[in-house]
Write an enzyme that holds these catalytic residues in place. Structure first.
Site, short mmCIF file in Angstrom:
data_model
loop_
_atom_site.label_atom_id
_atom_site.label_comp_id
_atom_site.label_asym_id
_atom_site.label_seq_id
_atom_site.Cartn_x
_atom_site.Cartn_y
_atom_site.Cartn_z
CB CYS A 168 -0.88 0.04 1.23
SG CYS A 168 -1.98 -1.36 1.35
NE ARG B 256 4.71 1.92 -0.88
CZ ARG B 256 5.52 1.92 0.17
NH1 ARG B 256 6.72 2.45 0.07
NH2 ARG B 256 5.13 1.43 1.31
CD1 TRP C 214 0.37 -5.53 -3.61
CD2 TRP C 214 0.40 -6.39 -1.55
NE1 TRP C 214 1.03 -6.73 -3.66
CE2 TRP C 214 1.06 -7.28 -2.42
CE3 TRP C 214 0.30 -6.73 -0.20
CZ2 TRP C 214 1.62 -8.48 -1.98
CZ3 TRP C 214 0.85 -7.92 0.24
CH2 TRP C 214 1.51 -8.78 -0.66
CG ASN D 30 1.42 0.64 4.24
OD1 ASN D 30 1.19 -0.56 4.17
ND2 ASN D 30 2.63 1.15 4.03
N GLY D 31 -0.51 -1.18 6.39
CA GLY D 31 -0.15 -2.02 7.53
C GLY D 31 -1.26 -3.02 7.78
CD GLU E 257 18.10 -12.23 -7.55
OE1 GLU E 257 17.57 -12.79 -6.58
OE2 GLU E 257 17.69 -11.15 -8.01
CE LYS F 299 14.76 -10.20 -9.86
NZ LYS F 299 15.41 -10.11 -8.61
CD GLU G 154 11.06 -11.08 -8.12
OE1 GLU G 154 10.84 -10.51 -7.06
OE2 GLU G 154 12.10 -10.87 -8.79
CG HIS H 143 20.31 -36.67 -5.28
ND1 HIS H 143 20.55 -38.00 -5.03
CD2 HIS H 143 21.53 -36.07 -5.33
CE1 HIS H 143 21.86 -38.19 -4.91
NE2 HIS H 143 22.47 -37.04 -5.10
CE LYS I 74 12.27 -2.07 -5.50
NZ LYS I 74 13.06 -3.11 -6.19
C1 G6P Z 1 9.93 -8.03 -2.11
C2 G6P Z 1 10.55 -7.42 -3.34
C3 G6P Z 1 11.87 -8.13 -3.64
C4 G6P Z 1 12.78 -8.06 -2.43
C5 G6P Z 1 12.10 -8.60 -1.17
C6 G6P Z 1 12.89 -8.26 0.07
O1 G6P Z 1 9.54 -9.34 -2.35
O2 G6P Z 1 9.69 -7.54 -4.44
O3 G6P Z 1 12.49 -7.50 -4.74
O4 G6P Z 1 13.92 -8.82 -2.68
O5 G6P Z 1 10.82 -7.99 -1.01
O6 G6P Z 1 12.88 -6.86 0.19
P1 G6P Z 1 13.98 -6.00 0.88
O7 G6P Z 1 13.51 -4.58 0.70
O8 G6P Z 1 13.98 -6.39 2.33
O9 G6P Z 1 15.25 -6.27 0.22
#
Ligand code: G6P
Length: 610
Positions: free
Chosen positions: A2, A27, A75, A100-101, A483, A487, A490, A506, A605
């Protein structure tokens, strides 16, 4: 997650609110809304299930005008994405509120309010808050006291913006556990979830502390701490310019951010290296004496930041010979763990607001660690304010939800940390100078790798009709593969998993066929020969292999094997270098699939709730 914007000014605030929401889009959100107190002292609201553009269109056809207003991107957490659940929420046409929260005791409050005759129009946890403010207002007759009474009833996390139609010259903001900043204008004030939202209107910001409540009038700001005592909070002048949030000609923020990595890395190294030596004090005034005592390291983080931690663990054990454990924050915070003497606790977060990482740090501070360090990209974030030592990555604002430059700069920070600790464990100045040289070579080498973008765009075509992909790596390249898989899933919504190449037989080998592309990172190191035999296992099952290998690796493209030879000579920087083609691969696959790259569905985000 949010986003909140609010404003109180002589001018009509709707354009400021809409622009602010636009700048918070990164966000992640599913609905948006805005409310103002109009010139007839009435609350006016518009909401959409969808994007801020649609809210702007609606606003164009029936503009809301007023000098005091609040706006929100939601969100969904409690209640599905829907118009009724979108903020601002309004109680009896009197009070409007954005939140937000998560209010943890919302069910209990809701039951009490239903008994007291309140109607609910949403499934959110937020609606109990606006009802509670309304209820308190019936006695207090003014908004500030009503908000004080309300927050006493709340359990959980909140950032709030509240307006009352009968007090059109007042905006109340409150925060606990969720971020909120106040923008200071000339004869006007603003609130927002982060500074980017407000950069077009001000450069001056006040960061509210935990438990603060701000009583904001056009010409007067009064901040109360959690004991309801008036406090002064400093004004910070931001050096960011309002165009940091522009795409600079790139099609997506993510692409811009991938291409800005040489610069982001160079910025993150600036002033951190002097005459071939790491400047330890960049981690904090007393970092040197703390690092002298470090006997082990515990790293805690989420998502991409967790992967950075996994790579750093390899560096720490190999270079500094210090044992290192890495753990996901949401796991760590809910289990009983043992703290080994003289362990440094390191939290990594691009946003500095991730609820689980923050809670893990708070727990660590009570758990007997030698000290706590935050590696973070946002100065003045909750995490940097909580940790004792801080290292700021200077990646600049990252807007794309999928983290790229924040990740590679975290790795730069972590490598500096490893050297700084290793110095206390026998690393001599000659070795230090050699590692520093490797770091200094990074911006140029990353830049070279970005030049493979056309080759990678070509490979991406093979992935766009696939539903699954496997990523393989060994050693410090396993987290690189993880990673790469993250990506891809995501932003392109292709199911992707990473495996340690030795684990292939395995389990995952059972899945390999010509419909399952397998991506492997194959640096020219001592594990290359072993990796080659793992890859033959894939080939033998008809799987198509995509190999990112070093020019010197002596692996060639053949039937079913595509080798992209990159210039990434093996040294400690190699995990950072091999990340770049994987970022580009995910990006171009998502482009072909027409996905919403910068704001992938369901993701945020900055994950400020559990
Ligand atoms: C969310 C974001 C990711 C990020 C993760 C941890 O899932 O979309 O890109 O890696 O949070 O966030 P941080 O701000 O703690 O790195």
């Amino acid at each position: 997650m949010c986003g909140i914007v609010g404003a109180i000014a002589q001018r009509d605030v709707s354009p400021v609110l809409l622009e602010g929401l636009k700048r918070l889009e990164y966000r992640g959100y599913d609905s948006a809304g805005l409310a103002v107190v109009d010139h007839n002292k009435q609350l006016q609201r518009i909401r959409v299930l969808g994007k801020v553009n649609e809210l702007q269109e609606q606003h164009q056809s029936s503009p809301l005008q007023g000098g005091t207003g609040i706006a929100h991107t939601r969100w969904a957490t409690h209640g599905k994405p829907s118009l009724d659940n979108a903020h601002p929420h309004i109680c009896r046409n009197q009070v409007a509120l954005v939140h937000n929260g998560i209010i943890e005791n919302h069910e209990q409050l809701r039951a009490q309010q239903v008994d007291a005759g309140y109607d609910f129009s949403s499934e959110t946890d937020t609606e109990v808050v606006v009802n509670a403010v309304y209820e308190a207002l019936q006695t207090t007759k003014e908004l500030l006291q009503a908000v004080f009474r309300t927050i006493e009833q709340l359990e959980g996390a909140y950032a709030l913006g509240v307006i009352n139609k009968d007090e059109p010259e007042r905006l109340i903001a409150a925060r606990k556990g969720s971020p909120l900043v106040i923008g200071v204008g000339i004869g006007e004030y603003f609130i927002a979830s982060d500074v980017f939202a407000l950069l077009p209107v001000t450069q001056q910001f006040i960061f509210l502390e935990e438990g603060d409540v701000a009583d904001i009038k056009r010409d007067k700001l009064t901040i109360y701490d959690s004991n309801q005592q008036i406090v002064e909070r400093p004004i910070n002048v931001s050096e960011l310019s309002s165009d940091v949030a522009d795409k600079a000609g790139y099609r997506h923020y993510m692409l811009k951010e991938i291409f800005s990595q040489p610069n982001a890395i160079a910025e993150s190294l600036e002033n951190r290296i002097e005459d071939g030596r790491v400047v330890t004090s960049e981690f904090g005034q007393n970092a040197e004496s703390i690092f002298q005592q470090v006997k082990s390291v515990k790293i805690v983080a989420c998502g991409t930041s967790y992967h950075a931690g996994l790579i750093a663990a390899h560096w720490l054990e190999e270079i500094a010979q210090i044992p290192c454990q890495v753990e996901i924050a949401s796991e760590y915070r809910y289990r009983k763990s043992v703290v080994v003497d003289n362990t440094l606790f390191v939290s990594i977060s691009q946003s500095g607001e991730t609820a689980d990482t923050l809670a893990a740090l708070q727990l660590a501070k009570k758990s007997g660690f030698l000290n706590t360090l935050a590696i973070c990209n946002v100065a003045e974030s909750s995490l940097t304010r909580e940790a004792e030592l801080v290292f700021l990555t200077h990646a600049g604002p990252e807007i794309g939800v999928a983290s790229t430059k924040a990740f590679t700069t975290q790795l730069v920070g972590l490598f500096l940390l490893v050297i700084a600790i290793a110095k206390q464990n026998g690393l001599d100045s000659k070795q230090e100078a050699m590692f520093v040289k490797q770091l200094e070579s990074l911006p140029g080498r990353v830049n070279q790798l970005l030049q493979y973008k056309d080759d990678i765009e070509n490979i991406a075509k093979d992935f766009s009709d696939k539903h699954h992909a496997l990523f393989l790596g060994r050693g410090s390249f396993l987290p690189v593969a993880m990673e790469g898989a993250l990506k891809l899933k995501e932003i392109s919504y292709i199911h992707a998993e990473a495996y340690a190449a030795g684990e292939l037989k395995h389990g995952p080998l059972a899945l390999v066929d010509d419909d399952m592309p397998v991506v492997a990172v194959a640096p020219n190191n001592n594990l290359l020969e072993k990796l080659k035999s793992n890859l033959q296992e894939v080939q033998a099952r008809g799987g198509k292999l995509y190999l990112f290998a070093d020019k010197t690796s002596e692996v060639e493209s053949t039937d079913g094997v595509y080798v992209l030879k990159i210039n990434a000579l093996y040294d400690f920087m190699a995990p950072i270098l091999y990340t770049i083609p994987l970022q580009l691969l995910a990006y171009y696959v998502a482009v072909i699939k027409g996905a919403d790259i910068d704001q992938p569905r369901n993701l945020a985000k900055s994950v400020t709730v559990e």
